[in-house]
Design a protein around this motif. Structure first.
Motif, PDB file in Angstrom:
ATOM      1  N   GLU A   1      23.948  28.555  28.735  1.00 48.14           N
ATOM      2  CA  GLU A   1      25.019  29.512  28.480  1.00 48.14           C
ATOM      3  C   GLU A   1      26.208  29.184  29.370  1.00 48.14           C
ATOM      4  N   PHE A   2      27.420  29.242  28.812  1.00 50.43           N
ATOM      5  CA  PHE A   2      28.601  28.876  29.608  1.00 50.43           C
ATOM      6  C   PHE A   2      29.568  30.043  29.763  1.00 50.43           C
ATOM      7  N   LEU A   3      29.085  31.279  29.522  1.00 54.51           N
ATOM      8  CA  LEU A   3      30.028  32.403  29.545  1.00 54.51           C
ATOM      9  C   LEU A   3      30.525  32.695  30.950  1.00 54.51           C
ATOM     10  N   ARG A   4      31.765  33.220  30.990  1.00 52.78           N
ATOM     11  CA  ARG A   4      32.364  33.650  32.251  1.00 52.78           C
ATOM     12  C   ARG A   4      32.318  35.163  32.302  1.00 52.78           C
ATOM     13  N   GLU A   5      31.961  35.716  33.446  1.00 51.63           N
ATOM     14  CA  GLU A   5      32.028  37.169  33.592  1.00 51.63           C
ATOM     15  C   GLU A   5      33.487  37.591  33.389  1.00 51.63           C
ATOM     16  N   GLY A   6      33.660  38.746  32.790  1.00 60.38           N
ATOM     17  CA  GLY A   6      35.019  39.211  32.505  1.00 60.38           C
ATOM     18  C   GLY A   6      35.503  38.748  31.130  1.00 60.38           C
TER      19      GLY A   6
ATOM     20  N   GLY B   1      27.632  35.025  41.261  1.00 62.24           N
ATOM     21  CA  GLY B   1      26.201  34.767  41.146  1.00 62.24           C
ATOM     22  C   GLY B   1      25.885  33.396  40.578  1.00 62.24           C
ATOM     23  N   CYS B   2      26.932  32.562  40.317  1.00 63.41           N
ATOM     24  CA  CYS B   2      26.664  31.284  39.643  1.00 63.41           C
ATOM     25  C   CYS B   2      27.054  30.061  40.464  1.00 63.41           C
ATOM     26  N   LEU B   3      28.367  29.811  40.622  1.00 63.99           N
ATOM     27  CA  LEU B   3      28.773  28.528  41.231  1.00 63.99           C
ATOM     28  C   LEU B   3      28.119  28.276  42.594  1.00 63.99           C
TER      29      LEU B   3
ATOM     30  N   LEU C   1      42.500  24.968  39.191  1.00 61.60           N
ATOM     31  CA  LEU C   1      43.170  24.370  40.357  1.00 61.60           C
ATOM     32  C   LEU C   1      43.928  25.454  41.115  1.00 61.60           C
ATOM     33  N   ASN C   2      43.424  26.695  41.050  1.00 67.16           N
ATOM     34  CA  ASN C   2      44.082  27.755  41.814  1.00 67.16           C
ATOM     35  C   ASN C   2      43.492  27.789  43.213  1.00 67.16           C
ATOM     36  N   ALA C   3      44.329  27.355  44.174  1.00 66.51           N
ATOM     37  CA  ALA C   3      43.872  27.332  45.569  1.00 66.51           C
ATOM     38  C   ALA C   3      43.888  28.753  46.121  1.00 66.51           C
TER      39      ALA C   3
ATOM     40  N   VAL D   1      23.413  19.672  31.723  1.00 69.24           N
ATOM     41  CA  VAL D   1      24.775  19.956  31.248  1.00 69.24           C
ATOM     42  C   VAL D   1      25.300  21.195  31.975  1.00 69.24           C
ATOM     43  N   LYS D   2      24.457  22.209  32.053  1.00 74.49           N
ATOM     44  CA  LYS D   2      24.894  23.449  32.693  1.00 74.49           C
ATOM     45  C   LYS D   2      25.170  23.252  34.178  1.00 74.49           C
ATOM     46  N   THR D   3      24.234  22.621  34.871  1.00 75.58           N
ATOM     47  CA  THR D   3      24.387  22.438  36.314  1.00 75.58           C
ATOM     48  C   THR D   3      25.570  21.521  36.611  1.00 75.58           C
TER      49      THR D   3
ATOM     50  N   ALA E   1      28.237  21.076  34.713  1.00 72.38           N
ATOM     51  CA  ALA E   1      29.494  21.767  34.406  1.00 72.38           C
ATOM     52  C   ALA E   1      29.894  22.677  35.569  1.00 72.38           C
ATOM     53  N   ASN E   2      28.952  23.469  36.069  1.00 78.92           N
ATOM     54  CA  ASN E   2      29.287  24.364  37.180  1.00 78.92           C
ATOM     55  C   ASN E   2      29.616  23.578  38.447  1.00 78.92           C
ATOM     56  N   SER E   3      28.949  22.446  38.654  1.00 80.67           N
ATOM     57  CA  SER E   3      29.252  21.624  39.830  1.00 80.67           C
ATOM     58  C   SER E   3      30.656  21.040  39.724  1.00 80.67           C
TER      59      SER E   3
ATOM     60  N   ALA F   1      35.416  42.632  44.168  1.00 83.53           N
ATOM     61  CA  ALA F   1      34.660  41.808  43.213  1.00 83.53           C
ATOM     62  C   ALA F   1      34.908  40.327  43.494  1.00 83.53           C
ATOM     63  N   PHE F   2      33.981  39.463  43.061  1.00 82.53           N
ATOM     64  CA  PHE F   2      34.165  38.025  43.340  1.00 82.53           C
ATOM     65  C   PHE F   2      35.302  37.429  42.519  1.00 82.53           C
ATOM     66  N   LYS F   3      35.699  38.155  41.468  1.00 81.78           N
ATOM     67  CA  LYS F   3      36.868  37.750  40.682  1.00 81.78           C
ATOM     68  C   LYS F   3      37.331  38.962  39.879  1.00 81.78           C
ATOM     69  N   PRO F   4      38.558  38.936  39.342  1.00 85.11           N
ATOM     70  CA  PRO F   4      39.034  40.099  38.593  1.00 85.11           C
ATOM     71  C   PRO F   4      38.252  40.326  37.298  1.00 85.11           C
TER      72      PRO F   4
HETATM   73  C1  UGA Z   1      30.967  30.392  36.000  1.00 83.14           C
HETATM   74  C2  UGA Z   1      31.434  29.333  34.986  1.00 83.14           C
HETATM   75  O1  UGA Z   1      32.857  29.302  34.934  1.00 83.14           O
HETATM   76  C3  UGA Z   1      30.859  29.641  33.611  1.00 83.14           C
HETATM   77  O2  UGA Z   1      31.225  28.618  32.696  1.00 83.14           O
HETATM   78  C4  UGA Z   1      29.336  29.713  33.712  1.00 83.14           C
HETATM   79  O3  UGA Z   1      28.742  30.023  32.473  1.00 83.14           O
HETATM   80  C5  UGA Z   1      28.969  30.792  34.717  1.00 83.14           C
HETATM   81  O4  UGA Z   1      29.548  30.476  35.998  1.00 83.14           O
HETATM   82  C6  UGA Z   1      27.471  30.850  34.821  1.00 83.14           C
HETATM   83  O5  UGA Z   1      26.873  29.914  35.385  1.00 83.14           O
HETATM   84  O6  UGA Z   1      26.862  31.778  34.305  1.00 83.14           O
HETATM   85  P1  UGA Z   1      31.766  32.881  36.587  1.00 83.14           P
HETATM   86  O7  UGA Z   1      30.771  32.841  37.702  1.00 83.14           O
HETATM   87  O8  UGA Z   1      31.819  34.077  35.704  1.00 83.14           O
HETATM   88  O9  UGA Z   1      31.531  31.628  35.604  1.00 83.14           O
HETATM   89  O10 UGA Z   1      33.194  32.726  37.264  1.00 83.14           O
HETATM   90  P2  UGA Z   1      34.395  31.678  37.239  1.00 83.14           P
HETATM   91  O11 UGA Z   1      35.442  32.147  36.335  1.00 83.14           O
HETATM   92  O12 UGA Z   1      33.886  30.306  37.076  1.00 83.14           O
HETATM   93  O13 UGA Z   1      34.923  31.848  38.743  1.00 83.14           O
HETATM   94  C7  UGA Z   1      34.073  31.522  39.838  1.00 83.14           C
HETATM   95  C8  UGA Z   1      34.806  31.713  41.145  1.00 83.14           C
HETATM   96  O14 UGA Z   1      35.785  30.685  41.319  1.00 83.14           O
HETATM   97  C9  UGA Z   1      35.543  33.035  41.319  1.00 83.14           C
HETATM   98  O15 UGA Z   1      35.269  33.542  42.608  1.00 83.14           O
HETATM   99  C10 UGA Z   1      37.002  32.650  41.173  1.00 83.14           C
HETATM  100  O16 UGA Z   1      37.840  33.505  41.908  1.00 83.14           O
HETATM  101  C11 UGA Z   1      37.003  31.247  41.753  1.00 83.14           C
HETATM  102  N1  UGA Z   1      38.102  30.387  41.258  1.00 83.14           N
HETATM  103  C12 UGA Z   1      38.215  30.070  39.945  1.00 83.14           C
HETATM  104  C13 UGA Z   1      39.025  29.865  42.162  1.00 83.14           C
HETATM  105  O17 UGA Z   1      38.954  30.122  43.388  1.00 83.14           O
HETATM  106  N2  UGA Z   1      40.030  29.071  41.699  1.00 83.14           N
HETATM  107  C14 UGA Z   1      40.149  28.738  40.398  1.00 83.14           C
HETATM  108  O18 UGA Z   1      41.090  27.984  40.042  1.00 83.14           O
HETATM  109  C15 UGA Z   1      39.215  29.262  39.495  1.00 83.14           C
END
Ligand code: UGA
Length: 435
Positions: free
Chosen positions: A146-151, A261-263, A252-254, A205-207, A209-211, A323-326
């Motif tokens: 699964e490749f979904l992003r939270e939000g 819970g993923c990366l 590429l947002n610094a 593929v999943k690991t 992609a996240n890496s 939250a870890f992201k918006p």
């Molecule tokens: C991530 C992957 O993007 C999904 O494809 C994957 O399916 C999911 O993990 C998973 O393994 O289930 P997610 O954890 O929802 O999704 O969040 P991301 O949108 O990837 O953001 C991860 C973190 O990186 C956030 O804390 C965000 O603020 C940060 N981020 C993201 C940055 O600091 N800079 C960026 O340019 C982008």
């Protein structure tokens, strides 16, 4: 088609509702009664835009049920395994006990026509091991990461950018792929690319992609460190290198770096698994990716302390975002909360606010102060730290915000504000990787 979804958290709840919205008859199974009750009444126990509406619509049509009773999965043909694989305490490796338990609980209900589809993120080799566990039932194992992003989970589930099916060679694998094609017929009709691979490739593929995503973020954050050392601006640097479409501007947002819970846990689990396979050198760089990421949190605290004249003691610090992201209420490994805690341990009086994540944050870190209303949280602050880039924080008015605070000190941990606008009305504006 009759479908069961085992595990109804961030992944499973969305998957169950999405499959029901495609017209399937879905039963979602979870061991947590509270979660089942909340989902059954159309109120998910977590914040995910669009999920509530999807749940209500599917349940009104009678296509979706949630239960703690796994025997209710017996009628289903396809069983999706969507449970979590968190980091093991004190180790890098992923804890796959929930995946094992899910498959074990399904086993008595499987028949020769059943297809068990793993979606959880697992160490490579897991699908092969689980296939042996269910072999005697005659059911077929598949892996469909699964490749979904939270939000964005609802949209990502209904309109994925690709489908990956990990199958075994031979007829059983082909039949299972054809069954999953039926489940995903709507998406395939939209020309979603679909790849058929072996188990190990699908898992990797999943690991991978996240890496890669984590590496992209840490790369730009390493550049931010260099920008800080040389007086350059990382946001302009990212814009300029991102115009090369071989590089691309996305991810590429610094700033404060990645959490969730993923990366973080996925890159660590990858290192652990590679070590077991004798390939640890191949992903040794991920340790540096992790270190760069964690250093940003410390650097953020250093910048904030410096902006306050060298000490947090007795100072009121308002943290915008938990939250870890918006667009998420997930606080797992939240960079914002890590910074808030560090500042509190250094004597700062920290008030955290967030549009959705306060309850979760309070449960995880009760020692911090929490305020729901943004204006109230800002009132009397000596410094404001923007740590999660919710829309309402990106749109804050510098002049109106200045009226609320005591000290016009702002540290933008996500590089989302326009420095000139804030400096123009007397704020000290600081950021990661910008002069
Ligand atoms: C991530 C992957 O993007 C999904 O494809 C994957 O399916 C999911 O993990 C998973 O393994 O289930 P997610 O954890 O929802 O999704 O969040 P991301 O949108 O990837 O953001 C991860 C973190 O990186 C956030 O804390 C965000 O603020 C940060 N981020 C993201 C940055 O600091 N800079 C960026 O340019 C982008």
């Amino acid at each position: 088609m009759k479908i069961s979804v085992i595990g109804c958290g961030y992944l499973g709840a969305v998957h169950a509702a999405a499959m029901a919205s495609l017209g399937h008859e879905v039963v979602g199974v979870d061991v947590d009664e509270g979660k089942v009750e909340a989902l059954s009444s159309g109120r998910p126990s977590f914040f995910e835009p669009g999920l509530g509406e999807l749940l209500v619509r599917a349940q009104d049509k009678g296509r979706l049920e949630f239960t703690t009773d796994v025997s209710r999965a017996a009628e289903a043909v396809v069983h999706f395994v969507c449970v979590g694989t968190p980091q093991k305490p004190g180790e890098f490796a992923a804890d796959v006990t929930y995946v094992d338990a899910a498959v074990e609980s399904l086993r008595p209900h499987l028949t020769r026509t059943s297809v068990v589809v793993g979606k959880s993120t697992v160490p490579v080799g897991t699908a092969d091991r689980l296939a042996k566990v269910i072999a005697e039932t005659g059911a077929t194992m598949m892996w469909n990461p699964e490749f979904l992003r939270e939000g964005h989970a609802v949209d990502d589930t209904l309109h994925p950018n690709r489908l990956v099916y990990g199958v075994t060679d031979g007829d059983a694998g082909h039949r299972a792929a054809a069954t999953l094609d039926e489940v995903y017929a709507t998406m395939l009709a939209e020309d979603t690319p679909r790849m058929i691979t072996d188990f190990a490739t699908a898992e990797l593929v999943k690991t991978a992609a996240n890496s890669f995503l984590a590496t992209k973020i840490s790369f730009i954050n390493a550049m931010a460190e260099l920008c800080e050392a040389s007086g350059a601006d990382v946001t302009q640097l990212a814009d300029a290198i991102g115009m090369d479409d071989r590089i691309g501007r996305k991810f590429l947002n610094a700033g404060l770096g990645f959490g969730g819970g993923c990366l973080p846990k996925d890159i660590r689990a990858f290192m652990a698994r590679a070590g077991e396979l004798g390939a640890d050198q191949a992903v040794a760089f991920l340790k540096e990716i992790d270190s760069i990421n964690m250093r940003r949190r410390v650097r953020m605290v250093d910048i904030a302390r410096d902006a306050l004249g060298g000490s947090f003691i007795g100072k009121k610090i308002t943290v915008l975002g938990a939250a870890f992201k918006p667009d998420s209420d997930d606080v797992r490994d939240s960079p914002a909360l890590a910074v808030a805690r560090l500042i509190a341990t250094q004597g700062g009086i920290v008030t955290v606010t967030d549009p959705q994540a306060i309850d979760n944050a309070q449960r995880a870190f009760p020692e911090l102060g929490y305020v729901t209303d943004t204006s109230e949280a800002l009132t009397g602050a000596d410094a404001v730290l923007l740590l999660t880039e919710w829309k309402e924080y990106r749109e804050l008015d510098p002049a109106a915000t200045a009226e609320l605070v005591v000290g016009k000190v702002l540290v933008d941990g996500r590089n989302v504000l326009t420095p000139e606008l804030w400096r123009g009305v007397g704020w000290t504006y600081r950021a990661l990787g910008r002069p």
